[in-house]
Write an enzyme that holds these catalytic residues in place. Structure first.
Site, PDB file in Angstrom:
ATOM      1  N   GLY A  17       0.816  -1.202   0.000  1.00 54.48           N
ATOM      2  CA  GLY A  17       0.000   0.000   0.000  1.00 54.48           C
ATOM      3  C   GLY A  17       0.849   1.251   0.000  1.00 54.48           C
ATOM      4  O   GLY A  17       2.079   1.194   0.110  1.00 54.48           O
ATOM      5  N   ASN A  18       0.196   2.394  -0.095  1.00 56.36           N
ATOM      6  CA  ASN A  18       0.928   3.662  -0.172  1.00 56.36           C
ATOM      7  C   ASN A  18       1.636   4.015   1.125  1.00 56.36           C
ATOM      8  O   ASN A  18       2.677   4.668   1.106  1.00 56.36           O
ATOM      9  CB  ASN A  18      -0.036   4.787  -0.551  1.00 56.36           C
ATOM     10  CG  ASN A  18      -0.493   4.700  -1.989  1.00 56.36           C
ATOM     11  OD1 ASN A  18       0.295   4.911  -2.906  1.00 56.36           O
ATOM     12  ND2 ASN A  18      -1.741   4.355  -2.187  1.00 56.36           N
ATOM     13  N   GLY A  73      -7.604  -0.624  -8.360  1.00 56.13           N
ATOM     14  CA  GLY A  73      -6.531  -1.064  -7.474  1.00 56.13           C
ATOM     15  C   GLY A  73      -6.622  -2.547  -7.169  1.00 56.13           C
ATOM     16  O   GLY A  73      -7.715  -3.090  -6.964  1.00 56.13           O
ATOM     17  N   VAL A  75       2.003  -4.887   3.904  1.00 57.61           N
ATOM     18  CA  VAL A  75       1.568  -5.863   4.894  1.00 57.61           C
ATOM     19  C   VAL A  75       1.877  -7.271   4.387  1.00 57.61           C
ATOM     20  O   VAL A  75       1.561  -7.614   3.249  1.00 57.61           O
ATOM     21  CB  VAL A  75       0.064  -5.734   5.185  1.00 57.61           C
ATOM     22  CG1 VAL A  75      -0.374  -6.742   6.247  1.00 57.61           C
ATOM     23  CG2 VAL A  75      -0.267  -4.313   5.629  1.00 57.61           C
ATOM     24  N   ASP A 122     -12.945   0.933   2.697  1.00 59.09           N
ATOM     25  CA  ASP A 122     -11.558   0.666   3.079  1.00 59.09           C
ATOM     26  C   ASP A 122     -10.917   1.966   3.575  1.00 59.09           C
ATOM     27  O   ASP A 122     -10.684   2.894   2.804  1.00 59.09           O
ATOM     28  CB  ASP A 122     -10.786   0.108   1.884  1.00 59.09           C
ATOM     29  CG  ASP A 122      -9.432  -0.485   2.274  1.00 59.09           C
ATOM     30  OD1 ASP A 122      -8.863  -0.058   3.305  1.00 59.09           O
ATOM     31  OD2 ASP A 122      -8.939  -1.361   1.548  1.00 59.09           O
ATOM     32  N   THR A 124      -4.845   4.920   3.214  1.00 60.59           N
ATOM     33  CA  THR A 124      -4.297   6.194   2.745  1.00 60.59           C
ATOM     34  C   THR A 124      -5.341   6.941   1.930  1.00 60.59           C
ATOM     35  O   THR A 124      -5.485   8.159   2.014  1.00 60.59           O
ATOM     36  CB  THR A 124      -3.036   5.952   1.912  1.00 60.59           C
ATOM     37  OG1 THR A 124      -2.121   5.152   2.670  1.00 60.59           O
ATOM     38  CG2 THR A 124      -2.369   7.263   1.543  1.00 60.59           C
ATOM     39  N   ASP A 159      -5.816  -4.036  -4.510  1.00 53.69           N
ATOM     40  CA  ASP A 159      -6.361  -4.260  -3.163  1.00 53.69           C
ATOM     41  C   ASP A 159      -7.881  -4.258  -3.173  1.00 53.69           C
ATOM     42  O   ASP A 159      -8.521  -5.008  -2.430  1.00 53.69           O
ATOM     43  CB  ASP A 159      -5.819  -3.216  -2.187  1.00 53.69           C
ATOM     44  CG  ASP A 159      -6.080  -1.771  -2.626  1.00 53.69           C
ATOM     45  OD1 ASP A 159      -6.330  -1.537  -3.836  1.00 53.69           O
ATOM     46  OD2 ASP A 159      -6.022  -0.872  -1.769  1.00 53.69           O
TER      47      ASP A 159
END
Length: 256
Positions: free
Chosen positions: A8-9, A107, A13, A129, A132, A109
């Site tokens: 992620g930004n 994205g 993880v 979600d 960021t 994610d």
């Protein structure tokens, strides 16, 4: 053992899944200027401290929303686990129909989140979600991503306010007791946190209305529990939702 990696930004993880549970979840800062050895040394240390062997990992699934970091993490994972890294993209899970104008723009994610909720629930669902970016991904009961709404996340909003105003300090993300701030910190907390509370409720309501009222909501992301007054909006708050989606994708790919 399955390793899921979500780049992620803000954070990257790593989740290790075995025998029906996430045994280990590690977070590293997503630093685009760092090289392969930086991330490899950190992951080696995590495995060493946990008494784990790289050879025990049979499946590796990677999703990334940081293009500059993607090849770095890919190279690191391949050096440790071999070349068979499952990379999440719009075509990775055939059961999920990405019914938007440009599927390759979504994205990875959000794809993982959609896979998780379509597998867990069999009804219209909006995944909120809190990362960021704050994203709202609407998934239909028949397994279609209908669309997405995106806006700055809570931390992003606070940092933007701090960076662009000379007299306003950066403040902790703590829900204030009142919408009428008595000092600068409370004023910012009221504006951002209570403002986002109303925003989230409004967007969920609008999405539900557009779907004829038939839509549940699920929250995920590192900040999903910050605004406590939103908890009744969701049937579930699951910070591991993205990892679960990656797990489902990995198991699906490995079974074919």
């Amino acid at each position: 053992m399955l390793l899921a990696v979500d780049v992620g930004n803000t954070d990257t993880v790593f989740g290790l899944y075995q025998t029906g549970t996430w045994n280990h979840i590690w977070r590293m800062r997503s630093l685009v200027h760092e090289n392969v050895s930086h991330y490899e040394s950190k992951l080696r240390l995590h495995f060493l401290e946990a008494g784990l062997s790289f050879g025990d990992v049979k499946t590796v699934v990677l999703c990334s929303v940081v293009p500059d970091m993607t090849p770095i993490i890919q190279k690191m994972l391949r050096s440790l686990f071999g070349d068979e890294i499952i990379m999440v993209g719009p075509d990775i899970y055939p059961e999920l129909d990405i019914a938007i104008d440009h599927p390759h723009e979504i994205g990875a994610d959000l794809i993982a989140n959609a896979v998780a909720v379509m597998s867990r629930y069999k009804q219209n669902c909006v995944v909120v979600d809190f990362g960021t970016a704050l994203t709202f991904t609407t998934v239909s009961k028949d397994g279609k991503i209908l669309g997405v709404a995106i806006l700055p996340g809570l931390v992003t909003a606070v940092k933007a306010l701090f960076a662009n105003t000379a007299q306003l300090p950066e403040v902790p993300l703590k829900l204030p007791a009142s919408a009428i701030g008595k000092n600068t910190t409370e004023a910012i907390q009221a504006g951002i946190l209570l403002g986002y509370e109303g925003l989230v409720k409004s967007l969920i309501l609008r999405i539900r209305t557009e779907l004829g009222g038939d839509c549940i909501a699920v929250a995920t992301g590192g900040l999903s529990s910050i605004i406590e007054t939103l908890k009744d909006e969701f049937v579930e708050i699951d910070r591991k939702l993205t990892l679960d989606g990656l797990r489902i994708i990995g198991e699906r790919v490995k079974s074919f």
